[in-house]
Design a protein around this motif. Structure first.
Motif, PDB file in Angstrom:
ATOM      1  N   GLN A 102       9.848   0.634  25.593  1.00 39.78           N
ATOM      2  CA  GLN A 102       9.388  -0.315  26.609  1.00 39.78           C
ATOM      3  C   GLN A 102       8.854  -1.591  25.969  1.00 39.78           C
ATOM      4  O   GLN A 102       9.057  -2.690  26.477  1.00 39.78           O
ATOM      5  CB  GLN A 102       8.313   0.326  27.484  1.00 39.78           C
ATOM      6  N   GLU A 103       8.141  -1.446  24.842  1.00 42.30           N
ATOM      7  CA  GLU A 103       7.625  -2.629  24.148  1.00 42.30           C
ATOM      8  C   GLU A 103       8.776  -3.462  23.581  1.00 42.30           C
ATOM      9  O   GLU A 103       8.737  -4.694  23.610  1.00 42.30           O
ATOM     10  CB  GLU A 103       6.656  -2.206  23.054  1.00 42.30           C
ATOM     11  N   TRP A 104       9.791  -2.774  23.048  1.00 37.46           N
ATOM     12  CA  TRP A 104      10.949  -3.500  22.535  1.00 37.46           C
ATOM     13  C   TRP A 104      11.665  -4.241  23.665  1.00 37.46           C
ATOM     14  O   TRP A 104      12.054  -5.401  23.526  1.00 37.46           O
ATOM     15  CB  TRP A 104      11.899  -2.532  21.850  1.00 37.46           C
ATOM     16  N   ALA A 105      11.821  -3.596  24.821  1.00 36.88           N
ATOM     17  CA  ALA A 105      12.459  -4.241  25.960  1.00 36.88           C
ATOM     18  C   ALA A 105      11.625  -5.417  26.467  1.00 36.88           C
ATOM     19  O   ALA A 105      12.170  -6.441  26.887  1.00 36.88           O
ATOM     20  CB  ALA A 105      12.682  -3.228  27.073  1.00 36.88           C
ATOM     21  N   LEU A 106      10.297  -5.286  26.402  1.00 36.01           N
ATOM     22  CA  LEU A 106       9.413  -6.378  26.806  1.00 36.01           C
ATOM     23  C   LEU A 106       9.592  -7.574  25.877  1.00 36.01           C
ATOM     24  O   LEU A 106       9.694  -8.724  26.325  1.00 36.01           O
ATOM     25  CB  LEU A 106       7.962  -5.903  26.794  1.00 36.01           C
ATOM     26  N   PHE A 107       9.638  -7.326  24.578  1.00 39.21           N
ATOM     27  CA  PHE A 107       9.862  -8.379  23.589  1.00 39.21           C
ATOM     28  C   PHE A 107      11.197  -9.079  23.854  1.00 39.21           C
ATOM     29  O   PHE A 107      11.281 -10.312  23.898  1.00 39.21           O
ATOM     30  CB  PHE A 107       9.833  -7.774  22.186  1.00 39.21           C
ATOM     31  N   PHE A 108      12.242  -8.287  24.055  1.00 39.01           N
ATOM     32  CA  PHE A 108      13.564  -8.843  24.312  1.00 39.01           C
ATOM     33  C   PHE A 108      13.578  -9.627  25.619  1.00 39.01           C
ATOM     34  O   PHE A 108      14.148 -10.726  25.704  1.00 39.01           O
ATOM     35  CB  PHE A 108      14.589  -7.708  24.356  1.00 39.01           C
ATOM     36  N   GLY A 109      12.921  -9.106  26.662  1.00 40.22           N
ATOM     37  CA  GLY A 109      12.889  -9.788  27.944  1.00 40.22           C
ATOM     38  C   GLY A 109      12.153 -11.111  27.888  1.00 40.22           C
ATOM     39  O   GLY A 109      12.574 -12.107  28.495  1.00 40.22           O
ATOM     40  N   LEU A 110      11.034 -11.157  27.146  1.00 39.80           N
ATOM     41  CA  LEU A 110      10.298 -12.414  26.977  1.00 39.80           C
ATOM     42  C   LEU A 110      11.152 -13.456  26.273  1.00 39.80           C
ATOM     43  O   LEU A 110      11.182 -14.626  26.653  1.00 39.80           O
ATOM     44  CB  LEU A 110       9.018 -12.176  26.180  1.00 39.80           C
ATOM     45  N   GLN A 111      11.862 -13.016  25.240  1.00 45.11           N
ATOM     46  CA  GLN A 111      12.697 -13.944  24.491  1.00 45.11           C
ATOM     47  C   GLN A 111      13.792 -14.527  25.384  1.00 45.11           C
ATOM     48  O   GLN A 111      14.067 -15.730  25.347  1.00 45.11           O
ATOM     49  CB  GLN A 111      13.301 -13.229  23.280  1.00 45.11           C
ATOM     50  N   GLN A 112      14.396 -13.687  26.211  1.00 49.38           N
ATOM     51  CA  GLN A 112      15.445 -14.159  27.097  1.00 49.38           C
ATOM     52  C   GLN A 112      14.889 -15.128  28.150  1.00 49.38           C
ATOM     53  O   GLN A 112      15.557 -16.088  28.532  1.00 49.38           O
ATOM     54  CB  GLN A 112      16.112 -12.962  27.792  1.00 49.38           C
ATOM     55  N   ALA A 113      13.657 -14.884  28.598  1.00 56.34           N
ATOM     56  CA  ALA A 113      13.066 -15.719  29.650  1.00 56.34           C
ATOM     57  C   ALA A 113      12.560 -17.062  29.133  1.00 56.34           C
ATOM     58  O   ALA A 113      12.305 -17.970  29.925  1.00 56.34           O
ATOM     59  CB  ALA A 113      11.920 -14.964  30.325  1.00 56.34           C
ATOM     60  N   THR A 114      12.379 -17.184  27.820  1.00 59.01           N
ATOM     61  CA  THR A 114      11.804 -18.412  27.256  1.00 59.01           C
ATOM     62  C   THR A 114      12.745 -19.055  26.249  1.00 59.01           C
ATOM     63  O   THR A 114      12.291 -19.706  25.304  1.00 59.01           O
ATOM     64  CB  THR A 114      10.452 -18.114  26.587  1.00 59.01           C
ATOM     65  N   ARG A 115      14.027 -18.887  26.423  1.00 57.85           N
ATOM     66  CA  ARG A 115      15.012 -19.372  25.449  1.00 57.85           C
ATOM     67  C   ARG A 115      14.898 -20.878  25.217  1.00 57.85           C
ATOM     68  O   ARG A 115      15.179 -21.359  24.121  1.00 57.85           O
ATOM     69  CB  ARG A 115      16.426 -19.031  25.911  1.00 57.85           C
ATOM     70  N   ASN A 116      14.507 -21.629  26.240  1.00 55.88           N
ATOM     71  CA  ASN A 116      14.458 -23.087  26.117  1.00 55.88           C
ATOM     72  C   ASN A 116      13.065 -23.618  25.790  1.00 55.88           C
ATOM     73  O   ASN A 116      12.871 -24.836  25.750  1.00 55.88           O
ATOM     74  CB  ASN A 116      14.958 -23.729  27.417  1.00 55.88           C
ATOM     75  N   TRP A 117      12.110 -22.730  25.570  1.00 57.50           N
ATOM     76  CA  TRP A 117      10.762 -23.185  25.225  1.00 57.50           C
ATOM     77  C   TRP A 117      10.737 -23.663  23.778  1.00 57.50           C
ATOM     78  O   TRP A 117      11.370 -23.065  22.901  1.00 57.50           O
ATOM     79  CB  TRP A 117       9.757 -22.062  25.410  1.00 57.50           C
ATOM     80  N   THR A 118       9.980 -24.721  23.533  1.00 59.81           N
ATOM     81  CA  THR A 118       9.780 -25.181  22.164  1.00 59.81           C
ATOM     82  C   THR A 118       8.453 -24.637  21.638  1.00 59.81           C
ATOM     83  O   THR A 118       7.549 -24.321  22.405  1.00 59.81           O
ATOM     84  CB  THR A 118       9.770 -26.714  22.101  1.00 59.81           C
ATOM     85  N   ASN A 119       8.362 -24.544  20.330  1.00 61.22           N
ATOM     86  CA  ASN A 119       7.143 -24.117  19.647  1.00 61.22           C
ATOM     87  C   ASN A 119       6.748 -22.669  19.960  1.00 61.22           C
ATOM     88  O   ASN A 119       5.591 -22.292  19.791  1.00 61.22           O
ATOM     89  CB  ASN A 119       5.970 -25.059  19.947  1.00 61.22           C
ATOM     90  N   VAL A 120       7.684 -21.875  20.443  1.00 63.91           N
ATOM     91  CA  VAL A 120       7.463 -20.437  20.592  1.00 63.91           C
ATOM     92  C   VAL A 120       8.572 -19.742  19.826  1.00 63.91           C
ATOM     93  O   VAL A 120       9.754 -19.895  20.150  1.00 63.91           O
ATOM     94  CB  VAL A 120       7.475 -19.999  22.072  1.00 63.91           C
ATOM     95  N   TRP A 121       8.189 -19.010  18.783  1.00 69.06           N
ATOM     96  CA  TRP A 121       9.168 -18.337  17.928  1.00 69.06           C
ATOM     97  C   TRP A 121       8.970 -16.835  18.015  1.00 69.06           C
ATOM     98  O   TRP A 121       7.841 -16.347  18.127  1.00 69.06           O
ATOM     99  CB  TRP A 121       9.028 -18.811  16.476  1.00 69.06           C
ATOM    100  N   TYR A 122      10.074 -16.092  17.897  1.00 68.79           N
ATOM    101  CA  TYR A 122      10.072 -14.638  18.006  1.00 68.79           C
ATOM    102  C   TYR A 122      10.505 -14.018  16.675  1.00 68.79           C
ATOM    103  O   TYR A 122      11.411 -14.521  16.009  1.00 68.79           O
ATOM    104  CB  TYR A 122      11.020 -14.189  19.127  1.00 68.79           C
TER     105      TYR A 122
END
Length: 206
Positions: A102-122
């Motif tokens: 679930q934590e891995w899916a949360l990480f992946f989901g956040l990354q997909q939802a913020t693909r166009n954000w600047t200054n946020v790195w995963y």
């Protein structure tokens, strides 16, 4: 179909992607956005002085340095360079022993939802014991991900770390110094979010 004992023949490999917990992603997104806004607001001066040059008609008057102009006898302006906003790093901190789907899916989901954000790195740990920059994680890579036996101590490589905010999903991260702020987020046994991000939000709402 499997419960009825039926056999399914698929002519191609089946790829199973992480089941993104939409409710958890929606809960973390505004908090992540607030952290990002706080990083920008925390800059004392968003510009640094690069040097001076003579005024050219059309230059904004707001950048004229009148003291320097009076000293040299002609109008001079300040050449300013934007200061980079401190990064927000989202780190999936897990190994094979502590891996939580679930934590891995949360990480992946956040990354997909913020693909166009600047200054946020995963970042995620690799099998080689290093850390990979995962800002553009594809569903194919996500589906094939396997947590390493042991995750290395996290460092962002060449990415600026000073005054950064680190959001750790999974196991807690040790402090990295350099004025960094570590914010914890994890999925509890009941499937709900826990950690300092959530506790702070609940305290503010109460």
């Amino acid at each position: 179909m499997l419960s009825k004992g039926r056999r399914v023949v698929v002519p191609a490999d089946v790829t199973v992607y992480p089941s993104v917990p939409a409710a958890l992603v929606r809960q973390l997104l505004p908090m992540l956005s607030a952290l990002r806004a706080r990083q920008r607001a925390g800059l004392v001066d968003p510009y640094s002085l690069q040097g001076y040059r003579q005024y050219i008609p059309g230059d904004p008057l707001g950048v004229v340095d009148w003291r320097v102009s009076a000293r040299v006898g002609h109008t001079m302006i300040r050449e300013l360079t934007p200061e980079p906003t401190p990064f927000v790093h989202v780190v999936f901190n897990a190994n094979a022993q502590t891996f939580n789907e679930q934590e891995w899916a949360l990480f992946f989901g956040l990354q997909q939802a913020t693909r166009n954000w600047t200054n946020v790195w995963y970042w995620w740990p690799t099998q080689a014991g290093t850390w990979a920059h995962a800002h553009e994680v594809s569903t194919q890579i996500a589906a094939a991900y396997q947590a390493p036996a042991a995750a290395a101590v996290w460092t962002p490589g060449e990415t600026p770390l000073r005054d950064a905010t680190i959001v750790a999903i999974g196991a807690p991260l040790a402090t990295s110094g350099q004025g960094t702020q570590i914010v914890q987020a994890a999925v509890g046994p009941d499937g709900r979010l826990t950690g300092s991000m959530i506790q702070r939000k609940e305290q503010q709402s109460s």
